[in-house]
Scaffold this active site. Structure first.
Site, short mmCIF file in Angstrom:
data_model
loop_
_atom_site.label_atom_id
_atom_site.label_comp_id
_atom_site.label_asym_id
_atom_site.label_seq_id
_atom_site.Cartn_x
_atom_site.Cartn_y
_atom_site.Cartn_z
N SER A 5 0.85 -1.19 0.00
CA SER A 5 0.00 0.00 0.00
C SER A 5 0.89 1.26 0.00
O SER A 5 1.73 1.42 -0.89
CB SER A 5 -0.96 -0.05 1.19
OG SER A 5 -1.95 0.94 1.11
N ARG A 44 -13.12 6.77 8.09
CA ARG A 44 -12.71 5.36 8.01
C ARG A 44 -13.81 4.49 7.43
O ARG A 44 -13.55 3.57 6.66
CB ARG A 44 -12.32 4.86 9.40
CG ARG A 44 -11.74 3.44 9.39
CD ARG A 44 -10.44 3.40 8.62
NE ARG A 44 -9.73 2.15 8.83
CZ ARG A 44 -8.50 1.89 8.39
NH1 ARG A 44 -7.85 2.84 7.71
NH2 ARG A 44 -7.92 0.74 8.60
N ASP A 101 -8.91 -5.03 -6.29
CA ASP A 101 -8.46 -3.79 -5.65
C ASP A 101 -9.13 -2.59 -6.31
O ASP A 101 -8.97 -2.36 -7.51
CB ASP A 101 -6.94 -3.68 -5.76
CG ASP A 101 -6.35 -2.59 -4.86
OD1 ASP A 101 -7.10 -1.72 -4.41
OD2 ASP A 101 -5.13 -2.64 -4.62
N HIS A 116 -8.33 -4.27 -1.71
CA HIS A 116 -7.02 -3.70 -1.39
C HIS A 116 -6.43 -4.32 -0.13
O HIS A 116 -5.21 -4.50 -0.04
CB HIS A 116 -7.16 -2.19 -1.23
CG HIS A 116 -5.86 -1.47 -1.01
ND1 HIS A 116 -4.94 -1.27 -2.02
CD2 HIS A 116 -5.33 -0.89 0.10
CE1 HIS A 116 -3.90 -0.61 -1.55
NE2 HIS A 116 -4.11 -0.36 -0.26
N ASP A 117 -7.27 -4.63 0.84
CA ASP A 117 -6.79 -5.18 2.11
C ASP A 117 -6.32 -6.62 2.02
O ASP A 117 -5.96 -7.22 3.03
CB ASP A 117 -7.87 -5.07 3.18
CG ASP A 117 -7.87 -3.72 3.88
OD1 ASP A 117 -7.01 -2.89 3.55
OD2 ASP A 117 -8.73 -3.51 4.77
#
Length: 352
Positions: A157, A218, A299, A329-330
């Site tokens: 990342s 978040r 992603d 993405h995680d």
């Protein structure tokens, strides 16, 4: 056959049974992994920030762990990650499934260096903190520790962005780079989403509730970090009416993620690091060390098209691997088996 097994077999048939246990002990000692150590420290390094005038002394917090005489691997993660990449007696590590004894980055035979990210406030009057600044800070820590060259930089990342900046600026100090879910630039759509996140945090601060701003930012981020499949599987329950409105299955999950982030993250630090992602840009041609790129098919933050462009334009030999994951993405945090296999391959350097 391993070197240890081959050497042992060469002498096994020629020694008396009585001394065989002593020979075995000698081989075990000879081929045993190096002793591990863990050092947590901070050092003052001299930097010229990209968005400031003049040199200044900057305090950098770092961690060095693993085999004391093993080759060095620099490991850096996302903006939420810190220097505690692997578990130790005092801290849990954010990448325990990847960095540790018998893991893909095996601390029995390698050393790992990681730093806490610099924020804008760490740079005095700088207008912003850049990935170049982070890369130069890592180079400065290498100088302090007396380490001339690293075997690899493994970044995920934001850490992948900094790794690419390090490869472009300090190629002589690096044998190769592994960039996971990070490219040579931030994609414009991702910049747009992060801009909204930062405005939410600033709005919360103006209203006197910075924590609520971080919480909502978040929650919005989670809609980009995770993949469509995970949302579909995790949030399949029908909405239910309570307390005057319908409640959706996504809400408790996002609320928990937002609350946890707001408790552990400082608003100014978040704003500066989020902005640093969006300011990131390097010329792929400037990356002149062997490069392994790892992308994630689902992603939504770093599109595969950007990684394909980076591979095509890279100034050294570059390979691109794509993993499939429900986590978007995680996946760099959620797919240790897939990622570990690729890291094993990328770090399997002859003579290392």
């Amino acid at each position: 056959m391993s070197l240890q097994a081959e050497a042992r077999s060469n002498v096994a048939d020629s020694i008396p049974a009585a001394i065989a246990p002593h020979i075995d002990a000698a081989f075990d000692a000879l081929f045993a992994p190096s002793a591990n150590s863990a050092r947590i420290g901070e050092s003052v390094v001299r930097l010229q920030p990209e968005h400031a005038d003049g040199m200044r002394d900057v305090r950098v917090r770092w961690s060095l762990c693993g085999a004391v005489d093993g080759p060095l691997v620099i490991v850096q993660g996302g903006i939420s990650a810190d220097r505690h990449v692997a578990a130790n007696g005092r801290e849990s590590g954010w990448w325990n499934d990847i960095v540790g004894d018998r893991c893909a980055i095996d601390l029995r035979c390698r050393r790992v260096l990681s730093i806490d990210w610099l924020a804008r406030a760490d740079l005095g009057d700088a207008l912003a903190v850049s990935t170049d600044d982070q890369a130069d800070a890592i180079a400065g820590v290498l100088d302090v520790l007396g380490i001339r060259r690293a075997q690899a930089f493994v970044g995920a990342s934001y850490g992948a962005m900094v790794g690419l900046a390090f490869a472009a600026r300090h190629a002589r100090r690096l044998e190769r780079i592994v960039a996971v879910a990070g490219a040579h630039r931030a994609h414009p759509l991702s910049i747009a989403v992060r801009n909204i996140q930062r405005e939410v945090v600033r709005l919360g601060a103006r209203l006197g509730d910075t924590s609520a701003g971080l919480d909502l930012a978040r929650r919005l981020a989670m809609t980009t970090y995770r993949g469509e499949r995970e949302f579909a599987e995790r949030c399949a329950e029908a909405p239910h009416f309570t307390d005057g409105r319908f409640r959706f299955a996504e809400e408790p999950w996002l609320a928990a993620a937002g609350a946890s982030f707001a408790q552990r993250f400082d608003a100014e630090r978040y704003l500066s690091l989020s902005e640093s992602i969006d300011l990131h840009t390097i010329e792929p041609e400037d990356v002149r060390v062997p490069t392994t790129l790892i992308g994630i098919a689902s992603d939504r933050v770093v599109p595969l098209a950007d990684l394909c462009e980076l591979q095509r334009r890279c100034g050294a030999r570059a390979t691109l691997h794509v993993i499939d994951s429900r986590y978007g993405h995680d996946a760099f945090l959620k797919e240790p088996a897939q990622l570990g296999a690729l890291l094993n391959e990328a770090l399997d350097i002859p003579g290392a």
